[in-house]
Write a protein that holds these residues in place. Structure first.
Motif, PDB file in Angstrom:
ATOM      1  N   MET A 193      15.976 -16.737  -0.409  1.00  0.00           N
ATOM      2  CA  MET A 193      15.312 -15.795  -1.312  1.00  0.00           C
ATOM      3  C   MET A 193      13.865 -15.576  -0.911  1.00  0.00           C
ATOM      4  O   MET A 193      13.330 -14.469  -1.070  1.00  0.00           O
ATOM      5  N   SER A 194      13.218 -16.592  -0.372  1.00  0.00           N
ATOM      6  CA  SER A 194      11.845 -16.416   0.121  1.00  0.00           C
ATOM      7  C   SER A 194      11.792 -15.362   1.218  1.00  0.00           C
ATOM      8  O   SER A 194      10.821 -14.609   1.319  1.00  0.00           O
ATOM      9  N   CYS A 195      12.825 -15.290   2.036  1.00  0.00           N
ATOM     10  CA  CYS A 195      12.882 -14.283   3.098  1.00  0.00           C
ATOM     11  C   CYS A 195      13.169 -12.893   2.545  1.00  0.00           C
ATOM     12  O   CYS A 195      12.917 -11.892   3.222  1.00  0.00           O
ATOM     13  N   ALA A 196      13.711 -12.816   1.337  1.00  0.00           N
ATOM     14  CA  ALA A 196      14.097 -11.527   0.761  1.00  0.00           C
ATOM     15  C   ALA A 196      13.065 -10.956  -0.199  1.00  0.00           C
ATOM     16  O   ALA A 196      13.156  -9.804  -0.596  1.00  0.00           O
ATOM     17  N   VAL A 197      12.076 -11.750  -0.579  1.00  0.00           N
ATOM     18  CA  VAL A 197      11.109 -11.362  -1.603  1.00  0.00           C
ATOM     19  C   VAL A 197      10.317 -10.122  -1.193  1.00  0.00           C
ATOM     20  O   VAL A 197       9.967  -9.943  -0.033  1.00  0.00           O
ATOM     21  N   THR A 198      10.033  -9.274  -2.192  1.00  0.00           N
ATOM     22  CA  THR A 198       9.018  -8.229  -2.071  1.00  0.00           C
ATOM     23  C   THR A 198       7.995  -8.451  -3.176  1.00  0.00           C
ATOM     24  O   THR A 198       8.372  -8.612  -4.338  1.00  0.00           O
ATOM     25  N   ALA A 199       6.718  -8.484  -2.817  1.00  0.00           N
ATOM     26  CA  ALA A 199       5.658  -8.738  -3.800  1.00  0.00           C
ATOM     27  C   ALA A 199       5.247  -7.414  -4.443  1.00  0.00           C
ATOM     28  O   ALA A 199       4.471  -6.652  -3.862  1.00  0.00           O
ATOM     29  N   LEU A 200       5.761  -7.143  -5.633  1.00  0.00           N
ATOM     30  CA  LEU A 200       5.496  -5.874  -6.300  1.00  0.00           C
ATOM     31  C   LEU A 200       4.001  -5.617  -6.529  1.00  0.00           C
ATOM     32  O   LEU A 200       3.518  -4.512  -6.246  1.00  0.00           O
ATOM     33  N   PRO A 201       3.215  -6.569  -7.027  1.00  0.00           N
ATOM     34  CA  PRO A 201       1.786  -6.284  -7.245  1.00  0.00           C
ATOM     35  C   PRO A 201       1.033  -5.941  -5.962  1.00  0.00           C
ATOM     36  O   PRO A 201       0.191  -5.045  -5.939  1.00  0.00           O
ATOM     37  N   ILE A 202       1.328  -6.647  -4.864  1.00  0.00           N
ATOM     38  CA  ILE A 202       0.662  -6.365  -3.604  1.00  0.00           C
ATOM     39  C   ILE A 202       1.183  -5.060  -3.017  1.00  0.00           C
ATOM     40  O   ILE A 202       0.435  -4.294  -2.393  1.00  0.00           O
ATOM     41  N   LEU A 203       2.450  -4.760  -3.231  1.00  0.00           N
ATOM     42  CA  LEU A 203       2.993  -3.475  -2.798  1.00  0.00           C
ATOM     43  C   LEU A 203       2.240  -2.327  -3.464  1.00  0.00           C
ATOM     44  O   LEU A 203       1.941  -1.305  -2.828  1.00  0.00           O
ATOM     45  N   LEU A 204       1.913  -2.474  -4.739  1.00  0.00           N
ATOM     46  CA  LEU A 204       1.130  -1.463  -5.433  1.00  0.00           C
ATOM     47  C   LEU A 204      -0.227  -1.241  -4.761  1.00  0.00           C
ATOM     48  O   LEU A 204      -0.670  -0.102  -4.578  1.00  0.00           O
ATOM     49  N   LEU A 205      -0.879  -2.328  -4.391  1.00  0.00           N
ATOM     50  CA  LEU A 205      -2.189  -2.210  -3.746  1.00  0.00           C
ATOM     51  C   LEU A 205      -2.083  -1.517  -2.383  1.00  0.00           C
ATOM     52  O   LEU A 205      -2.900  -0.666  -2.042  1.00  0.00           O
ATOM     53  N   LEU A 206      -1.082  -1.883  -1.607  1.00  0.00           N
ATOM     54  CA  LEU A 206      -0.920  -1.273  -0.294  1.00  0.00           C
ATOM     55  C   LEU A 206      -0.563   0.206  -0.409  1.00  0.00           C
ATOM     56  O   LEU A 206      -1.047   1.043   0.356  1.00  0.00           O
ATOM     57  N   MET A 207       0.284   0.553  -1.372  1.00  0.00           N
ATOM     58  CA  MET A 207       0.655   1.946  -1.549  1.00  0.00           C
ATOM     59  C   MET A 207      -0.521   2.771  -2.046  1.00  0.00           C
ATOM     60  O   MET A 207      -0.644   3.955  -1.720  1.00  0.00           O
ATOM     61  N   ASP A 208      -1.380   2.162  -2.828  1.00  0.00           N
ATOM     62  CA  ASP A 208      -2.581   2.864  -3.263  1.00  0.00           C
ATOM     63  C   ASP A 208      -3.474   3.157  -2.064  1.00  0.00           C
ATOM     64  O   ASP A 208      -4.069   4.232  -1.965  1.00  0.00           O
ATOM     65  N   LYS A 209      -3.558   2.231  -1.136  1.00  0.00           N
ATOM     66  CA  LYS A 209      -4.341   2.451   0.086  1.00  0.00           C
ATOM     67  C   LYS A 209      -3.769   3.612   0.884  1.00  0.00           C
ATOM     68  O   LYS A 209      -4.513   4.397   1.490  1.00  0.00           O
ATOM     69  N   LEU A 210      -2.450   3.754   0.879  1.00  0.00           N
ATOM     70  CA  LEU A 210      -1.779   4.811   1.632  1.00  0.00           C
ATOM     71  C   LEU A 210      -1.674   6.113   0.850  1.00  0.00           C
ATOM     72  O   LEU A 210      -1.060   7.071   1.341  1.00  0.00           O
ATOM     73  N   ALA A 211      -2.256   6.168  -0.351  1.00  0.00           N
ATOM     74  CA  ALA A 211      -2.174   7.354  -1.212  1.00  0.00           C
ATOM     75  C   ALA A 211      -0.721   7.755  -1.449  1.00  0.00           C
ATOM     76  O   ALA A 211      -0.365   8.932  -1.426  1.00  0.00           O
ATOM     77  N   LEU A 212       0.125   6.743  -1.710  1.00  0.00           N
ATOM     78  CA  LEU A 212       1.563   6.975  -1.834  1.00  0.00           C
ATOM     79  C   LEU A 212       2.094   6.695  -3.235  1.00  0.00           C
ATOM     80  O   LEU A 212       3.233   7.066  -3.546  1.00  0.00           O
ATOM     81  N   THR A 213       1.283   6.080  -4.089  1.00  0.00           N
ATOM     82  CA  THR A 213       1.796   5.616  -5.372  1.00  0.00           C
ATOM     83  C   THR A 213       2.315   6.750  -6.238  1.00  0.00           C
ATOM     84  O   THR A 213       3.347   6.607  -6.901  1.00  0.00           O
ATOM     85  N   ARG A 214       1.630   7.890  -6.271  1.00  0.00           N
ATOM     86  CA  ARG A 214       2.057   9.008  -7.108  1.00  0.00           C
ATOM     87  C   ARG A 214       3.109   9.894  -6.435  1.00  0.00           C
ATOM     88  O   ARG A 214       3.701  10.737  -7.081  1.00  0.00           O
ATOM     89  N   HIS A 215       3.305   9.698  -5.152  1.00  0.00           N
ATOM     90  CA  HIS A 215       4.268  10.518  -4.415  1.00  0.00           C
ATOM     91  C   HIS A 215       5.699  10.140  -4.827  1.00  0.00           C
ATOM     92  O   HIS A 215       5.975   8.971  -5.131  1.00  0.00           O
ATOM     93  N   PRO A 216       6.641  11.094  -4.837  1.00  0.00           N
ATOM     94  CA  PRO A 216       8.034  10.756  -5.186  1.00  0.00           C
ATOM     95  C   PRO A 216       8.616   9.628  -4.338  1.00  0.00           C
ATOM     96  O   PRO A 216       9.368   8.791  -4.849  1.00  0.00           O
ATOM     97  N   LEU A 217       8.261   9.581  -3.054  1.00  0.00           N
ATOM     98  CA  LEU A 217       8.727   8.485  -2.212  1.00  0.00           C
ATOM     99  C   LEU A 217       8.172   7.156  -2.707  1.00  0.00           C
ATOM    100  O   LEU A 217       8.896   6.140  -2.737  1.00  0.00           O
ATOM    101  N   GLY A 218       6.914   7.144  -3.105  1.00  0.00           N
ATOM    102  CA  GLY A 218       6.323   5.930  -3.641  1.00  0.00           C
ATOM    103  C   GLY A 218       6.990   5.477  -4.914  1.00  0.00           C
ATOM    104  O   GLY A 218       7.201   4.274  -5.138  1.00  0.00           O
ATOM    105  N   GLN A 219       7.344   6.412  -5.782  1.00  0.00           N
ATOM    106  CA  GLN A 219       8.025   6.060  -7.016  1.00  0.00           C
ATOM    107  C   GLN A 219       9.388   5.437  -6.730  1.00  0.00           C
ATOM    108  O   GLN A 219       9.815   4.498  -7.407  1.00  0.00           O
TER     109      GLN A 219
END
Length: 412
Positions: free
Chosen positions: A144-170
């Motif tokens: 499971m450690s190999c399968a984890v995705t960190a949702l809070p950090i994913l939010l930060l990275l997507m914000d850096k990429l200006a992707l959070t509001r994009h349909p793909l980001g959603q």
């Protein structure tokens, strides 16, 4: 020198060193501040600084200082996990349940299987599996450690990429939300104490009943009172889960998962998350670094980390690409989604800390998992940026949005 002075020296080092490396080294594109803080925790641990400067290390980080730092670290990570639970948006996943279920299931299931296979190889060698555990717990925990995705950090990275509001980001956030829920469910299964199953079942029953009443209370009180009630609820849930043998982190996640995000102002919640990351989590990263261990052998730990990183990346990409074929995604989408879902820092580190606390893994395995999580997260942005630019037909993001909390709303 007294305990207070040493404590303050430790705090100054904890907050100064990562910031200097991040700012002067301009590492934001490949290693955001949170990753640098994790790496600093490893460097300040006994395996590195403790060996390079043993006298200075022992002089500052005395047992009394570590006890005080651990108290701050526990509360900080409990707040962080609760916020992650509040931010789960399962309603959006339910509205797109076929697509979300297939993608999240494959994105989690394939790396889980490959990670479990790698864990079986580690079981055969001494020094990796905890003494007070069953092989299935170790295999499932590492997998499971190999399968984890960190949702809070994913939010930060997507914000850096200006992707959070994009349909793909959603879409990506929907997949990560389902995986985040599965992670904590699996952790609860791993921690299930069959000798105290009655106590644990009693906790879950009582939690369900109390939650119903607490939700009614939160719905009736005003916004200000909700914020004051939040830490009370967090402490109570965490205590109950730990008393039942499920670990206080499981209680912290449950405390947030049963609350509606709409009850709290999004901007204030983003601010709270940012403040927790700024002033509390660096202490947790130091306490995490102090748990790293190279006694099994430095190269053996690095080799194990490389193996786990390889199966983690390969499994996540294979699962997402398979989902893309089944759902008919356009070319390039699976690569972007798969690499963004690689982000593991924080949630996987928290997950591994719980496994170590329960003696399911050893310090050597913990160190390998920690290195794997950092490497996986550091790969995400450099690999995704050019792929995303080609997919969306735009220039790569040049801002440094990771300097503050993610500001974009997660609503569809």
């Amino acid at each position: 020198m007294g305990v207070v002075e040493r404590y303050l020296i430790a705090l100054a080092v904890i907050f100064t060193l990562p910031w200097l490396v991040w700012r002067l080294g301009r590492t934001d594109r490949w290693a955001p501040l949170v990753v640098v803080q994790i790496l600093a925790g490893i460097v300040l641990g006994p395996g590195l600084l403790g060996r390079w400067l043993p006298e200075q290390h022992a002089f500052v980080l005395t047992p009394e200082v570590m006890q005080a730092l651990n108290g701050v670290a526990w509360w900080g990570v409990m707040l962080f996990v609760m916020i992650a639970g509040i931010e789960l948006d399962l309603r959006q996943a339910w509205r797109h349940r076929r697509e979300s279920g297939i993608t999240a299931g494959l994105a989690l299931g394939v790396p889980l299987l490959l990670g479990s296979a790698a864990a079986l190889a580690l079981v055969a060698a001494p020094g990796w599996m905890g003494a007070a555990t069953q092989p299935w717990q170790f295999v499932l925990g590492v997998g499971m450690s190999c399968a984890v995705t960190a949702l809070p950090i994913l939010l930060l990275l997507m914000d850096k990429l200006a992707l959070t509001r994009h349909p793909l980001g959603q879409r990506i956030l929907r997949y990560a939300s389902l995986d985040d829920l599965a992670i904590w469910a699996v952790l609860a299964l791993i921690l299930m104490d069959w000798e105290r199953v009655g106590r644990q079942a009693g906790f879950l029953l009582a939690f369900g009943l109390v939650t119903a009443g607490f939700r009614q209370l939160m719905a009736r009180v005003g916004q200000t009172d909700r914020w004051y009630l939040l830490p009370v609820w967090l402490a109570a849930c965490s205590f109950g889960a730990d008393w039942a043998g499920l670990h206080f982190m499981v209680g912290a996640f449950l405390a947030g998962a049963v609350l509606d995000a709409e009850w709290f102002d999004q901007a204030r919640m983003d601010l709270l998350r940012g403040h927790v990351l700024l002033v509390l989590m660096p202490v947790f990263f130091l306490s995490t670094g102090l748990r790293t261990n190279w006694d099994t052998g430095g190269w053996e730990v690095v080799a194990a980390a490389a193996l786990l990183l390889a199966v983690s990346v390969a499994g996540k990409l294979a699962g997402v690409h398979l989902a893309g074929r089944l759902l008919g995604w356009r070319p390039g989408e699976a690569g972007v989604i798969g690499w963004l879902l690689q982000t593991k820092a924080l949630i996987m580190i928290i997950f591994a800390n719980v496994l170590l606390d329960r003696a399911i893994i050893t310090n050597a395995t913990f160190t390998a998992l920690l290195l794997m999580a950092v490497g996986s997260t550091m790969l995400s942005i450099p690999v995704v940026e050019p792929r995303l630019a080609r997919l969306l037909g735009r220039a790569p993001a040049q801002d440094s949005a990771l300097e503050g909390p993610a500001k974009a709303s997660r609503s569809a």
